[in-house]
Design a protein around this motif. Structure first.
Motif, PDB file in Angstrom:
ATOM      1  N   ARG A 168      -0.029  12.512  -1.439  1.00 29.03           N
ATOM      2  CA  ARG A 168      -0.401  13.384  -2.558  1.00 29.03           C
ATOM      3  C   ARG A 168      -0.158  14.851  -2.217  1.00 29.03           C
ATOM      4  NH1 ARG A 168      -5.415  10.703  -2.909  1.00 29.03           N
ATOM      5  NH2 ARG A 168      -6.414  12.663  -2.306  1.00 29.03           N
TER       6      ARG A 168
ATOM      7  N   GLU B  63      -2.709   7.979   1.964  1.00 24.24           N
ATOM      8  CA  GLU B  63      -2.784   8.334   0.553  1.00 24.24           C
ATOM      9  C   GLU B  63      -2.906   9.842   0.364  1.00 24.24           C
ATOM     10  OE1 GLU B  63      -5.124   6.937  -3.499  1.00 24.24           O
ATOM     11  OE2 GLU B  63      -6.048   6.564  -1.539  1.00 24.24           O
TER      12      GLU B  63
ATOM     13  N   MET C 163       0.823  -1.203   0.000  1.00 24.19           N
ATOM     14  CA  MET C 163       0.000   0.000   0.000  1.00 24.19           C
ATOM     15  C   MET C 163       0.859   1.256   0.000  1.00 24.19           C
ATOM     16  SD  MET C 163      -3.081  -1.162   2.570  1.00 24.19           S
ATOM     17  CE  MET C 163      -4.115   0.268   2.254  1.00 24.19           C
TER      18      MET C 163
ATOM     19  N   PRO D  25      -5.382   4.056   5.765  1.00 23.03           N
ATOM     20  CA  PRO D  25      -5.032   4.113   4.348  1.00 23.03           C
ATOM     21  C   PRO D  25      -5.423   5.435   3.686  1.00 23.03           C
ATOM     22  CG  PRO D  25      -5.942   1.965   4.888  1.00 23.03           C
ATOM     23  CD  PRO D  25      -6.147   2.821   6.096  1.00 23.03           C
TER      24      PRO D  25
ATOM     25  N   TYR E 136       0.918   4.234  -2.883  1.00 24.63           N
ATOM     26  CA  TYR E 136       0.613   5.640  -2.602  1.00 24.63           C
ATOM     27  C   TYR E 136       1.760   6.575  -2.956  1.00 24.63           C
ATOM     28  CZ  TYR E 136      -3.179   3.647   0.255  1.00 24.63           C
ATOM     29  OH  TYR E 136      -4.270   2.959   0.701  1.00 24.63           O
TER      30      TYR E 136
ATOM     31  N   TYR F  63       5.071   6.361  -1.631  1.00 19.57           N
ATOM     32  CA  TYR F  63       6.140   6.483  -0.638  1.00 19.57           C
ATOM     33  C   TYR F  63       7.376   5.715  -1.104  1.00 19.57           C
ATOM     34  CZ  TYR F  63       2.683   8.392   2.578  1.00 19.57           C
ATOM     35  OH  TYR F  63       1.723   9.181   3.168  1.00 19.57           O
TER      36      TYR F  63
END
Length: 276
Positions: free
Chosen positions: A266, A262, A21, A258, A25, A27
């Motif tokens: 961003r 996310e 995950m 989560p 996103y 990272y």
């Protein structure tokens, strides 16, 4: 930029799922909280550290750092007047320094407010001195492992022991080891510092005291989820040519772990891309 996510945001998902995950996103790394990796972090060893590193690498991630070092087991303290308790705590931290080195982490972040706060009947000055002595004992171990151990300034709401970067820097200078430095957490600094956070960051980056940065809002949510401006902080880091890690560390996950992870990635990456 080197953007990391504090992995407890995605806990209790399995570690491989956390890695998948975080990579999705955007990272580049994970900052690990030992209490998420083992019920008793005293059981963590080199074999476990190699597994975490390999799993992260399989997803294109690095292990950037360790933090929340003393959540488990209960009863730890670096400032206790009981020498046995203090030594047990130092021994765990030495183990975590070794784990960090095997994981490939460059930094450990020492927050742990409860385990450095004065106990009943203990003066603030005594707690500060005992914290200094513990960090001084950890310094050669961190140096031998090739990692940097960072004393984290925390807000007065969390602990009375080391609230500002200036206080942390003074203790770092007393210890006098390149393996012990400090860091800046935007949320804590927003609560504890009298000067604007970006000015504090600029000053102590230039002096060489800061080795790590954690991004979040004064309201303890993710960066961009409150009124704390992130752009001035990121501008200072970019202008200084900062090459260390920036870790997203919310405490209040909105709308959930989560979703917060996310959104934060961003938000930070959009600001960074727009900076000159």
């Amino acid at each position: 930029m080197k953007l990391s996510l504090c992995n407890e945001v995605l806990h209790p998902l399995p570690f491989d799922r956390q890695c998948a995950m975080a990579a999705a996103y955007g990272y580049a790394g994970l900052e690990l909280a030992p209490f998420t990796l083992a019920d008793d972090p005293q059981t963590l060893d080199a074999a476990a550290a190699r597994r975490f590193r390999t799993t992260a690498q399989d997803h294109g991630l690095a292990i950037s750092s360790l933090h929340w070092l003393l959540v488990k087991p209960d009863g730890l303290s670096l400032v206790s007047m009981d020498a046995t308790v203090r030594q047990k705590t130092v021994s765990l931290l030495k183990r975590l320094i070794d784990v960090a080195a095997v994981c490939g982490a460059a930094v450990l972040v020492h927050g742990s407010p409860k385990q450095r706060s004065p106990l009943p009947g203990q003066s603030l000055a005594d707690a500060v001195e005992r914290l200094h002595d513990a960090l001084a004992e950890l310094a050669p171990h961190a140096a031998a492992a090739g990692v940097v151990y960072c004393l984290e300034p925390l807000s007065p709401a969390e602990t009375p022991v080391i609230n500002t970067v200036a206080q942390a820097a003074a203790m770092v200078d007393r210890i006098g080891s390149p393996a012990v430095r400090t860091m800046l957490d935007v949320s804590a600094a927003s609560q504890a510092e009298s000067a604007p956070v970006h000015q504090v960051l600029a000053h102590y980056l230039a002096s060489g005291h800061i080795a790590h940065v954690q991004l979040n809002d004064k309201n303890r949510r993710g960066p961009g989820q409150g009124d704390t401006p992130q752009q001035p902080v990121l501008q200072v880091l970019k202008a200084a040519g900062y090459t260390g890690w920036m870790a997203v560390e919310p405490f209040d996950y909105q709308p959930d772990g989560p979703g917060c992870a996310e959104f934060s990635a961003r938000h930070v990456k959009a600001i960074w891309s727009a900076l000159s």
